[in-house]
Every structure is written in structure tokens, then in C-alpha cells.
Design a protein around this motif. Structure first.
Motif, PDB file in Angstrom:
ATOM      1  N   LEU A  93       0.829  -1.207   0.000  1.00  0.00           N
ATOM      2  CA  LEU A  93       0.000   0.000   0.000  1.00  0.00           C
ATOM      3  C   LEU A  93       0.865   1.260   0.000  1.00  0.00           C
ATOM      4  O   LEU A  93       0.575   2.223  -0.722  1.00  0.00           O
ATOM      5  N   ALA A  94       1.928   1.262   0.794  1.00  0.00           N
ATOM      6  CA  ALA A  94       2.793   2.433   0.881  1.00  0.00           C
ATOM      7  C   ALA A  94       3.490   2.717  -0.447  1.00  0.00           C
ATOM      8  O   ALA A  94       3.750   3.872  -0.800  1.00  0.00           O
ATOM      9  N   ARG A 138      -3.518   7.000   0.079  1.00  0.00           N
ATOM     10  CA  ARG A 138      -4.553   6.500   0.989  1.00  0.00           C
ATOM     11  C   ARG A 138      -4.045   6.384   2.433  1.00  0.00           C
ATOM     12  O   ARG A 138      -4.831   6.095   3.344  1.00  0.00           O
ATOM     13  N   LEU A 139      -2.748   6.566   2.634  1.00  0.00           N
ATOM     14  CA  LEU A 139      -2.149   6.379   3.961  1.00  0.00           C
ATOM     15  C   LEU A 139      -1.597   7.698   4.499  1.00  0.00           C
ATOM     16  O   LEU A 139      -1.077   8.516   3.743  1.00  0.00           O
ATOM     17  N   LYS A 140      -1.699   7.879   5.817  1.00  0.00           N
ATOM     18  CA  LYS A 140      -1.085   9.036   6.480  1.00  0.00           C
ATOM     19  C   LYS A 140       0.244   8.642   7.114  1.00  0.00           C
ATOM     20  O   LYS A 140       1.256   9.325   6.955  1.00  0.00           O
ATOM     21  N   LEU A 178       6.347   8.057   3.020  1.00  0.00           N
ATOM     22  CA  LEU A 178       5.439   8.252   4.151  1.00  0.00           C
ATOM     23  C   LEU A 178       6.200   8.120   5.475  1.00  0.00           C
ATOM     24  O   LEU A 178       7.205   7.410   5.544  1.00  0.00           O
ATOM     25  N   PRO A 179       5.716   8.781   6.528  1.00  0.00           N
ATOM     26  CA  PRO A 179       6.278   8.514   7.855  1.00  0.00           C
ATOM     27  C   PRO A 179       6.097   7.032   8.191  1.00  0.00           C
ATOM     28  O   PRO A 179       4.987   6.488   8.057  1.00  0.00           O
ATOM     29  N   LEU A 180       7.187   6.382   8.614  1.00  0.00           N
ATOM     30  CA  LEU A 180       7.162   4.927   8.786  1.00  0.00           C
ATOM     31  C   LEU A 180       7.839   4.543  10.093  1.00  0.00           C
ATOM     32  O   LEU A 180       8.931   5.027  10.404  1.00  0.00           O
ATOM     33  N   LYS A 195      13.508   7.098   3.951  1.00  0.00           N
ATOM     34  CA  LYS A 195      13.985   8.329   4.565  1.00  0.00           C
ATOM     35  C   LYS A 195      13.143   8.711   5.776  1.00  0.00           C
ATOM     36  O   LYS A 195      11.905   8.767   5.692  1.00  0.00           O
ATOM     37  N   GLY A 196      13.814   8.929   6.898  1.00  0.00           N
ATOM     38  CA  GLY A 196      13.133   9.359   8.116  1.00  0.00           C
ATOM     39  C   GLY A 196      12.466   8.248   8.897  1.00  0.00           C
ATOM     40  O   GLY A 196      11.830   8.517   9.930  1.00  0.00           O
TER      41      GLY A 196
END
Length: 262
Positions: free
Chosen positions: A104-105, A111-113, A205-207, A231-232
Motif C-alpha cells: 500500500l505504501a 490512501r495512507l497518512k 510516508l512517515p514509517l 527516509k526518516g
């Protein structure tokens, strides 16, 4: 329980919590159902409307013919969100659920935050692991699921936890024994064929990556592989085997909530 009607059958789900809150999707591991997240629901519903579901081939969801793919399972999630008119979600998946989260990512980031990947890898195992298991399950049916249930205690939990928390362990491995052999084998193929090693670096995305220090299935090194490429990305480790959400319990819930709510 409610279900969403897909083109080829029903996807079983539970949606709990305040409708005014953002939605957090929980995706189960291979061989469990949506109840593997029971220990998290009280904490998570204080901050989110929690949507959990039985992956195709598991629990009360559809069991379809043939082998499955992680893409197919990912598209089931998108169909579930569409059916419930949910545009964007936070996502937390463990093991196979973590593979679905990666798909999904990579393929539907809009669709993901934020995404939490637990006890998973960009590639889990190899055909030498999965093919004999698929063959055994399709040949021996429920007897194979019972054998896998017993073997999974050692894979899913540390010896100390398995000895001290027999009720929690029995509740989870009982899900495996009750899983459709056909559905389980089809999802073994999905896990076998998934390989996001080349694509995972495209995720922006933030992960959060959650690992179990005693997880021999998806090791902390597998988790670091993802963290080093996204990244991050953040990493948290618990003294746990493969099902860190069950074994680490409240500490797992707290770490995930800290990441999702900041």
C-alpha cells in the motif's frame, strides 16, 4: 460481524471507536484473524476509530480458489476502504500484514497518512521454506494446521512468554488451527512471492518499523534493511519473538501510539 461484499466474496471486518476520530487499519499476520489485535483495542480506540479485518483466506472472510498475492490482499484493503467511504487511514500491519502495508505504501500512498510495519521484511523467507509448507497443508488439511499450530508457538513467542502466558498463547495459536487450509496455503504463496527490496526505498510516508529481538522469522536485521532505505523511518525493538503486539502488549501499544499521534 459486518462484512464488505467484494466481487468474489465477503471480507469480514470490525470498525470500533468514535466516528469523529481518524481511522487506523490493523492487518493480521499469516494464520491469525482480526482478534490477534484484541490487546491493542482499548488503547488504540482512545485515539482512533479502529478498522480491523480478516485477510482473505482467514477468519470469517472469503476463501477463494487458487494462490493469492500481496497485491490482491492490498487491493482488498482498498476495496474495504472504498466500501466504507474512508479516504485516508493510518495503517499498522504485522508480518503478512506488514507486507500488505508495504504494498500500500508503495502503490497507494495517497490512501495512507502514516504506516507501522511490525515483524516483517521486504522479503520473508524463500521458496525452500514456503513450498514444502504449502504442499503439506494442501495434502493434509486440518491435520497440517494442527501441526503448524504446535510449531508456531516457538516461532511466535519466546519460551518464557509461552510458559508464563499460556492463555494468551492458546488464544492466538487457536486461530491458526481454525484457519482454512486452502486459505492458509494460498497466503503462504502470497508471502513467498512478495519481494519489495527494490521498491521499498520509494516510500516517502512517515514509517515506524517494529522488531522483536528474538524474532527468527523476520529478524531485526530485516527491519533495519527497511529503515535504512526509507527516509526518516524510525525503529523500535521489543524483547519478543514474532508476534510482538501480543508479547510486548501495552509497551507495543504505547510505542505505536506515540508514533501515530505525533
Amino acid at each position: 460481524m459486518p462484512a464488505v461484499h467484494l466481487a468474489d466474496g465477503d471480507l469480514n471486518y470490525l470498525l470500533e471507536g468514535d466516528k469523529q476520530l481518524p481511522v487506523l487499519v490493523l492487518s493480521n499476520s499469516l494464520g491469525t484473524d482480526l482478534h490477534m489485535w484484541d490487546a491493542q483495542i482499548e488503547a488504540f480506540t482512545q485515539h482512533f476509530q479502529v478498522l480491523r479485518y480478516d485477510t482473505r483466506g482467514h477468519g470469517k472472510s472469503l476463501v477463494t480458489e487458487g494462490l493469492y498475492s500481496i497485491e490482491q490482499n492490498g487491493r482488498d484493503v482498498l476495496a474495504l476502504l472504498d466500501a466504507l467511504a474512508i479516504d485516508q487511514v493510518y495503517f499498522c500491519g504485522l508480518s503478512m500484514g506488514g507486507l500488505i502495508g508495504q504494498w500500500l505504501a508503495i502503490n497507494a500512498p495517497e490512501r495512507l497518512k502514516r504506516v507501522v510495519l511490525c515483524n516483517t521484511a521486504a522479503k520473508i523467507g524463500n521458496p525452500d521454506v514456503w513450498n514444502p509448507r504449502i504442499e503439506m497443508v494442501l495434502r493434509d488439511g486440518p491435520a497440517a494446521m494442527l501441526a503448524l499450530r504446535n510449531a508456531s508457538i516457538a516461532r511466535w513467542f519466546t519460551p518464557a512468554f509461552a510458559e508464563a502466558e499460556t492463555a494468551k498463547v492458546e488464544a492466538v495459536v487457536g486461530m491458526l488451527a481454525a484457519t482454512s487450509p486452502q486459505g492458509y496455503a494460498a497466503n503462504c504463496a502470497a508471502v513467498r512471492d512478495a519481494d519489495f527490496r527494490e521498491q521499498i526505498g520509494s516510500v516517502s510516508l512517515p514509517l515506524l518499523m517494529v522488531c522483536g529481538t528474538e524474532d527468527a522469522v523476520t529478524t531485526p536485521a530485516d527491519g533495519r534493511f527497511i529503515v535504512e532505505r526509507v527516509k526518516g523511518a524510525q525503529l523500535v525493538e521489543f524483547h519478543a519473538a514474532h508476534l510482538s503486539n501480543v508479547e510486548a502488549g501495552a509497551a507495543f501499544s504505547q510505542a505505536v501510539l506515540e508514533f501515530l499521534t505525533h
